[in-house]
Design a protein around this motif. Structure first.
Motif, PDB file in Angstrom:
ATOM      1  N   LEU A   1       0.845  -1.203  -0.178  1.00 33.27           N
ATOM      2  CA  LEU A   1      -0.061   0.197   0.109  1.00 33.27           C
ATOM      3  C   LEU A   1       0.798   1.432   0.101  1.00 33.27           C
ATOM      4  O   LEU A   1       0.303   2.289  -0.295  1.00 33.27           O
ATOM      5  CB  LEU A   1      -0.826   0.091   1.173  1.00 33.27           C
ATOM      6  N   GLY A   2       2.084   1.142   0.380  1.00 34.83           N
ATOM      7  CA  GLY A   2       3.090   2.418   0.614  1.00 34.83           C
ATOM      8  C   GLY A   2       4.340   1.994   0.338  1.00 34.83           C
ATOM      9  O   GLY A   2       4.767   1.018   0.831  1.00 34.83           O
ATOM     10  N   ILE A   3       5.184   3.021  -0.094  1.00 36.34           N
ATOM     11  CA  ILE A   3       6.384   2.833  -0.350  1.00 36.34           C
ATOM     12  C   ILE A   3       7.356   3.965   0.122  1.00 36.34           C
ATOM     13  O   ILE A   3       6.849   5.251  -0.275  1.00 36.34           O
ATOM     14  CB  ILE A   3       7.024   2.431  -1.882  1.00 36.34           C
ATOM     15  N   ASP A   4       8.502   3.952   0.652  1.00 31.65           N
ATOM     16  CA  ASP A   4       9.390   5.012   1.050  1.00 31.65           C
ATOM     17  C   ASP A   4      10.858   4.307   1.057  1.00 31.65           C
ATOM     18  O   ASP A   4      11.075   3.396   1.272  1.00 31.65           O
ATOM     19  CB  ASP A   4       8.983   5.679   2.306  1.00 31.65           C
ATOM     20  N   THR A   5      11.735   5.138   0.740  1.00 36.07           N
ATOM     21  CA  THR A   5      13.226   4.592   0.800  1.00 36.07           C
ATOM     22  C   THR A   5      14.078   5.552   1.580  1.00 36.07           C
ATOM     23  O   THR A   5      13.581   6.784   1.855  1.00 36.07           O
ATOM     24  CB  THR A   5      13.719   4.862  -0.802  1.00 36.07           C
ATOM     25  N   SER A   6      15.159   4.951   2.000  1.00 37.51           N
ATOM     26  CA  SER A   6      15.909   5.734   2.996  1.00 37.51           C
ATOM     27  C   SER A   6      16.792   6.683   2.335  1.00 37.51           C
ATOM     28  O   SER A   6      17.029   6.575   1.090  1.00 37.51           O
ATOM     29  CB  SER A   6      16.721   4.632   3.521  1.00 37.51           C
ATOM     30  N   LYS A   7      16.908   7.896   3.039  1.00 37.20           N
ATOM     31  CA  LYS A   7      17.543   9.202   2.429  1.00 37.20           C
ATOM     32  C   LYS A   7      18.996   8.848   2.616  1.00 37.20           C
ATOM     33  O   LYS A   7      19.847   9.791   1.864  1.00 37.20           O
ATOM     34  CB  LYS A   7      17.022  10.363   3.093  1.00 37.20           C
TER      35      LYS A   7
ATOM     36  N   VAL B   1      -2.178  -1.134  -9.089  1.00 32.37           N
ATOM     37  CA  VAL B   1      -0.991  -0.557  -8.450  1.00 32.37           C
ATOM     38  C   VAL B   1      -1.250   0.373  -7.311  1.00 32.37           C
ATOM     39  O   VAL B   1      -2.014   1.363  -7.618  1.00 32.37           O
ATOM     40  CB  VAL B   1       0.008   0.069  -9.458  1.00 32.37           C
ATOM     41  N   ARG B   2      -0.991   0.175  -6.184  1.00 34.36           N
ATOM     42  CA  ARG B   2      -1.429   0.859  -5.050  1.00 34.36           C
ATOM     43  C   ARG B   2      -0.399   1.941  -4.854  1.00 34.36           C
ATOM     44  O   ARG B   2      -0.721   2.949  -3.783  1.00 34.36           O
ATOM     45  CB  ARG B   2      -1.763  -0.221  -3.862  1.00 34.36           C
ATOM     46  N   SER B   3       0.805   1.950  -5.040  1.00 32.83           N
ATOM     47  CA  SER B   3       1.914   2.802  -4.282  1.00 32.83           C
ATOM     48  C   SER B   3       3.150   2.820  -5.341  1.00 32.83           C
ATOM     49  O   SER B   3       3.316   1.928  -6.295  1.00 32.83           O
ATOM     50  CB  SER B   3       2.392   2.023  -3.161  1.00 32.83           C
ATOM     51  N   PHE B   4       3.827   3.973  -5.322  1.00 34.65           N
ATOM     52  CA  PHE B   4       5.035   4.270  -6.060  1.00 34.65           C
ATOM     53  C   PHE B   4       6.070   5.127  -5.250  1.00 34.65           C
ATOM     54  O   PHE B   4       5.530   5.835  -4.769  1.00 34.65           O
ATOM     55  CB  PHE B   4       4.937   4.712  -7.538  1.00 34.65           C
ATOM     56  N   CYS B   5       7.501   4.958  -5.624  1.00 29.60           N
ATOM     57  CA  CYS B   5       8.326   5.734  -5.321  1.00 29.60           C
ATOM     58  C   CYS B   5       9.300   6.050  -6.135  1.00 29.60           C
ATOM     59  O   CYS B   5      10.004   5.132  -6.651  1.00 29.60           O
ATOM     60  CB  CYS B   5       9.134   5.218  -4.090  1.00 29.60           C
TER      61      CYS B   5
ATOM     62  N   THR C   1       7.622   0.117  -7.449  1.00 25.25           N
ATOM     63  CA  THR C   1       6.085   0.148  -7.619  1.00 25.25           C
ATOM     64  C   THR C   1       5.627  -1.115  -6.801  1.00 25.25           C
ATOM     65  O   THR C   1       6.280  -1.905  -6.854  1.00 25.25           O
ATOM     66  CB  THR C   1       5.322   0.094  -8.917  1.00 25.25           C
ATOM     67  N   GLY C   2       4.433  -0.949  -6.069  1.00 22.11           N
ATOM     68  CA  GLY C   2       3.955  -1.963  -5.223  1.00 22.11           C
ATOM     69  C   GLY C   2       2.350  -2.176  -5.823  1.00 22.11           C
ATOM     70  O   GLY C   2       1.659  -1.166  -5.739  1.00 22.11           O
ATOM     71  N   GLY C   3       1.685  -3.218  -5.583  1.00 20.80           N
ATOM     72  CA  GLY C   3       0.167  -3.237  -5.892  1.00 20.80           C
ATOM     73  C   GLY C   3      -0.392  -4.552  -5.315  1.00 20.80           C
ATOM     74  O   GLY C   3       0.012  -4.994  -4.111  1.00 20.80           O
ATOM     75  N   GLU C   4      -1.658  -4.867  -5.738  1.00 17.20           N
ATOM     76  CA  GLU C   4      -2.536  -5.556  -5.197  1.00 17.20           C
ATOM     77  C   GLU C   4      -2.051  -7.080  -5.508  1.00 17.20           C
ATOM     78  O   GLU C   4      -2.740  -8.233  -5.540  1.00 17.20           O
ATOM     79  CB  GLU C   4      -3.899  -5.557  -5.526  1.00 17.20           C
ATOM     80  N   ASP C   5      -1.233  -7.309  -6.514  1.00 14.80           N
ATOM     81  CA  ASP C   5      -0.594  -8.683  -6.967  1.00 14.80           C
ATOM     82  C   ASP C   5       0.608  -9.111  -5.923  1.00 14.80           C
ATOM     83  O   ASP C   5       1.309 -10.042  -6.292  1.00 14.80           O
ATOM     84  CB  ASP C   5      -0.190  -8.531  -8.393  1.00 14.80           C
ATOM     85  N   GLU C   6       0.825  -8.230  -4.818  1.00 18.84           N
ATOM     86  CA  GLU C   6       1.861  -8.603  -4.193  1.00 18.84           C
ATOM     87  C   GLU C   6       3.135  -8.227  -4.384  1.00 18.84           C
ATOM     88  O   GLU C   6       4.331  -8.630  -3.908  1.00 18.84           O
ATOM     89  CB  GLU C   6       1.822 -10.279  -3.698  1.00 18.84           C
ATOM     90  N   GLN C   7       3.392  -7.939  -5.772  1.00 22.49           N
ATOM     91  CA  GLN C   7       4.685  -7.500  -6.283  1.00 22.49           C
ATOM     92  C   GLN C   7       5.335  -6.344  -5.935  1.00 22.49           C
ATOM     93  O   GLN C   7       4.683  -5.243  -5.739  1.00 22.49           O
ATOM     94  CB  GLN C   7       4.587  -7.621  -7.876  1.00 22.49           C
ATOM     95  N   LEU C   8       6.502  -6.249  -5.687  1.00 22.40           N
ATOM     96  CA  LEU C   8       7.481  -4.928  -5.481  1.00 22.40           C
ATOM     97  C   LEU C   8       8.298  -5.069  -6.823  1.00 22.40           C
ATOM     98  O   LEU C   8       8.856  -6.082  -6.761  1.00 22.40           O
ATOM     99  CB  LEU C   8       8.075  -4.971  -4.232  1.00 22.40           C
ATOM    100  N   LEU C   9       8.145  -3.972  -7.548  1.00 17.54           N
ATOM    101  CA  LEU C   9       8.991  -4.122  -8.757  1.00 17.54           C
ATOM    102  C   LEU C   9       9.845  -2.956  -8.909  1.00 17.54           C
ATOM    103  O   LEU C   9       9.743  -1.653  -8.222  1.00 17.54           O
ATOM    104  CB  LEU C   9       8.221  -3.864 -10.091  1.00 17.54           C
TER     105      LEU C   9
END
Length: 387
Positions: free
Chosen positions: A27-33, A324-328, A338-346
């Protein structure tokens, strides 16, 4: 605009996360700074089962997982100056973990007031202040604030609130977003349809309220845009889009740049459809606001935003097989998660080629997920509109 369109269109998948034993929406994505030469960068992903997974950003392997049990986590955000990751929780706290430690216990716990159920939050740009929004309980919907600084003389891991705003929203506060460079400016959005901008350096709530904008719908996403980030935009749960210019607050010019009640209507998508909006990205160098949307079959669309409307630019296909529910999107290194309802993080990068071209099928997930993905009612803002 051509450069960003080409950059987006040239993205290819370089890595997919492996399927886990327990299916979950991402549902949500963030990356370390911060990046350590020997350990690389981290990605934190909010899962619909109520946990946060920490991934190696390049390899997409799960390093550890943090739970809010018995509460459910909402939102995910890395600190700006260190590798702490935060999330608000329905148990009335905001939790902070050290993303590089395997310990499941939060290193810091920010406790709310009695009966608080937090569903949104953010931390400001200097990592000094946390603000979290609550569900409406009885007649109260609060914005609660904490001092996030670590005091060497006070080693307590639990902190009480500095105070709260209680008068400016009348329903669930679904979004909180601090200004990217001004630590005192914060915007909040609610199912009451209102988007409020505050200057928290002012002592009381009434004077701290800079302006109120009405989206006339339930707010699902908000962000800052424009030169010096003096504009705000919002998306709604029924796929509306609003954009306001705060530079015009003290002029005779209207502050509304754009107000579209349903972006799925009236936009030329050429051969495809637009089923929903995911989020936005303001490109500083180009001084342009871009919107990311998608289809229920996993296609990702890039739209350009201007005063005349939203314009379709290009699409990414062949990655996700469901919504697709989230992107960074990191414009600096031209990478996209990107992340979504198919469980994939791409992980997408320009011109790259995926080694394994196996595409996961669409998933059907148990009803507990649908309880987690809350659909907000519109009664509140409709009543306000009639008034």
């Amino acid at each position: 605009m051509e450069k960003i369109e080409e950059q987006f269109a040239n993205l290819n998948i370089v890595k997919r996360s492996l399927r886990t034993k327990e299916p979950t929406y991402l549902l949500g994505i963030d990356t370390s700074k911060t990046v350590q030469a020997d350990k690389g960068s981290l990605a934190a992903v909010l899962c619909s089962k109520g946990s946060i997974r920490i991934y190696d950003k390049e390899r997409l392997n799960i390093l550890r997982e943090f739970s809010g049990y018995p509460g459910i986590l909402n939102g995910v955000k890395f600190a700006n100056s260190h590798d702490s990751v935060y999330s608000s929780c329905t148990d009335g706290t905001v939790k902070c973990w050290d993303a590089r430690l395997a310990s499941e216990k939060p290193v810091q716990l920010f406790k709310g007031y009695s009966s608080n159920i937090f569903i949104s939050f953010d931390i400001n740009c200097d990592d000094h202040v946390i603000c979290a929004g609550t569900e409406k309980v009885d007649d109260d919907a609060l914005l609660v604030f904490w001092d996030a600084r670590i005091n060497s003389q006070d080693l307590s891991t639990t902190k009480d609130p500095l105070g709260a705003y209680s008068e400016t929203h009348s329903d669930d506060i679904t979004q909180v977003c601090f200004h990217p460079s001004n630590p005192n400016m914060v915007v909040s959005g609610s199912t009451d349809g209102l988007v409020n901008v505050f200057d928290i350096s002012v002592d009381n709530e009434e004077d701290a309220l800079v302006t109120t904008c009405n989206s006339v719908s339930s707010v699902s996403h908000i962000g800052w845009a424009g030169k010096d980030y003096k504009q705000i935009y919002c998306m709604t749960h029924d796929e509306g889009f609003c954009w306001w210019d705060l530079n015009h607050l003290d002029t005779d010019e209207p502050i509304t740049c754009l107000n579209i009640q349903n972006v799925r209507e009236g936009i030329n998508m050429k051969e495809d459809t637009l089923d929903y909006l995911i989020g936005g990205l303001y490109h500083e160098k180009m001084d342009r606001l871009f919107i990311v949307g998608g289809t229920n079959t996993g296609v990702i669309h890039l739209l350009s935003c201007s005063a005349t409307g939203l314009v379709y630019m290009c699409s990414l296909q062949g990655g996700h097989s469901a919504t697709v529910r989230s992107f960074c999107w990191n414009v600096q290194d031209e990478s996209l998660l990107t992340g979504g309802e198919d469980e994939q993080l791409l992980l997408w990068k320009p011109g790259a080629v995926e080694k394994t071209l196996t595409k996961k099928g669409s998933m059907k997930i148990a009803s507990s997920v649908y309880q987690r993905v809350r659909v907000h009612g519109n009664d509140s803002y409709k009543k306000r509109k009639k008034q």
